[in-house]
Design a protein around this motif. Sequence first.
Motif, short mmCIF file in Angstrom:
data_model
loop_
_atom_site.label_atom_id
_atom_site.label_comp_id
_atom_site.label_asym_id
_atom_site.label_seq_id
_atom_site.Cartn_x
_atom_site.Cartn_y
_atom_site.Cartn_z
N ALA A 155 40.20 -83.44 -37.00
CA ALA A 155 39.04 -84.29 -36.70
C ALA A 155 39.38 -85.17 -35.51
O ALA A 155 40.56 -85.42 -35.21
CB ALA A 155 38.68 -85.15 -37.91
N THR A 156 38.34 -85.63 -34.81
CA THR A 156 38.53 -86.43 -33.60
C THR A 156 38.29 -87.92 -33.89
O THR A 156 37.76 -88.30 -34.95
CB THR A 156 37.56 -85.98 -32.50
N ASN A 157 38.68 -88.75 -32.94
CA ASN A 157 38.41 -90.19 -33.04
C ASN A 157 36.91 -90.47 -33.15
O ASN A 157 36.47 -91.40 -33.81
CB ASN A 157 38.99 -90.93 -31.82
N ASP A 158 36.15 -89.66 -32.44
CA ASP A 158 34.70 -89.83 -32.46
C ASP A 158 34.15 -89.65 -33.88
O ASP A 158 33.26 -90.40 -34.32
CB ASP A 158 34.04 -88.83 -31.52
N ASP A 159 34.67 -88.68 -34.62
CA ASP A 159 34.24 -88.46 -36.00
C ASP A 159 34.56 -89.69 -36.87
O ASP A 159 33.74 -90.13 -37.69
CB ASP A 159 34.94 -87.23 -36.59
N ILE A 160 35.77 -90.21 -36.68
CA ILE A 160 36.19 -91.38 -37.44
C ILE A 160 35.34 -92.59 -37.09
O ILE A 160 34.87 -93.34 -37.97
CB ILE A 160 37.68 -91.70 -37.18
N ASP A 161 35.12 -92.82 -35.80
CA ASP A 161 34.38 -94.00 -35.35
C ASP A 161 32.94 -94.00 -35.87
O ASP A 161 32.39 -95.05 -36.23
CB ASP A 161 34.39 -94.06 -33.83
N ARG A 162 32.32 -92.83 -35.87
CA ARG A 162 30.93 -92.77 -36.35
C ARG A 162 30.84 -93.12 -37.82
O ARG A 162 29.96 -93.89 -38.26
CB ARG A 162 30.38 -91.36 -36.11
N LEU A 163 31.73 -92.57 -38.62
CA LEU A 163 31.73 -92.89 -40.05
C LEU A 163 32.09 -94.35 -40.31
O LEU A 163 31.50 -95.01 -41.17
CB LEU A 163 32.71 -91.97 -40.79
N GLN A 164 33.08 -94.85 -39.53
CA GLN A 164 33.48 -96.25 -39.70
C GLN A 164 32.34 -97.19 -39.34
O GLN A 164 32.08 -98.19 -40.02
CB GLN A 164 34.70 -96.55 -38.83
#
Length: 403
Positions: A155-164
């Motif tokens: 998974a990418t940082n973008d995936d994490i940031d959106r969920l966060q």
Amino acid sequence: LPLLLNAEGLKSLLKHAQENNELVVSQKYTEQSKQKELDSANSNYYPTVDAGIFYQRDDDASPFRPGTTYGASVKVGFDIYDGGKKSYTSKQKNSEHTSAMFSYSDTKKSIALAITQDFYNIKSLEASLEAREESSKALKAQLERMLKFYDLKLATNDDIDRLQSAYDSNVFAIDSLKFEILSLKSALELKVGRNIDSLDDSKFKKTLSQQSDELDSIQALRANKTALTNLSETVDSFYYPNIRIEDTYSLYGYQDEPSIGGTPIEQLDNQNTIMATLNMRLIDFGVIGEQKAAIALQADALNEQIKYKSKEQKMQLSLATRRIETVNLNIKSSQSALKSATSALETITKKYNAGIIDNVVYLDALSSHTQAKAFNEKSINDLEIAYAMYYYYNSKNIEEFIK
């Protein structure tokens, strides 16, 4: 479980408020005060009885009067004719008492409606909070899952940031809802007059066949107008003669009685005096006329309020029926939307977990489901408020229609 066991029913809250709300209690005291004024006005029809004593000492008494005189008297008086003052005053106080009773009833009904609105608005907010908390749990689970994928370079940082971001926004929304619930609950406790733990699922009877009665607030205005009419007649009665009769019986005692040649001068031991008086206002340079004109203007002002309030009630009754129809349609729509959103979320969640779709689609589906669930509960609670308003504007006691 403890919250369910201690849940407050709407009917019990309304009953407690009618006995303990300070505004209601204040109106109750006002009504009792007007009753005392009416009792006092009715007592004016009876004769008056006055008693008195006196003591008189003259330092330089005349040779034929005692130096010290004392005595007691009883006077009975009765107004034979007063131009209608007592009659119109009694009618005025009776109308004022009637107005106070209607104001007392109106205050209870108004407070009951406000409590009902707060009750169901809190339940709507609690439903939104519950939906948000469910959404928060789902977001947290997906965030933890995505962090594991990130550690595995899947998974990418973008995936994490959106969920966060979605999770943090949801946490803020939850906190805002808790504050709204706290504020509204505090207002509800103020109206009820006691602390409240939780609310049950009270429901209203659903009937539209109520015969409309005039609002108590309008009837209070009508009674006040009648009181002003009687006050005007009371003022006018000052132009009529006042005939009063009084009977006074007096007893006398003396010291230092005068005498002539050693023989005491005889003094009165008792006296009965009957007096009739007639008083009549001849000239007052327009005082009474101006007072009547002022009272007439006050009555005209009340009449305009009555007209406005009557139109407003008619309008609110029409809107109350229409509101119920609209909310019923809203419930059907929200139930369909919830069913659709639930089905869509289940499908999208499976696809998201399988990696078929990205988190943008998942977050949109989760948001739609959260909103649909909260909106459905709000629509159901709005229907209860709509019926409460319908009963209120039909001038009914809304607690009588709670199941």
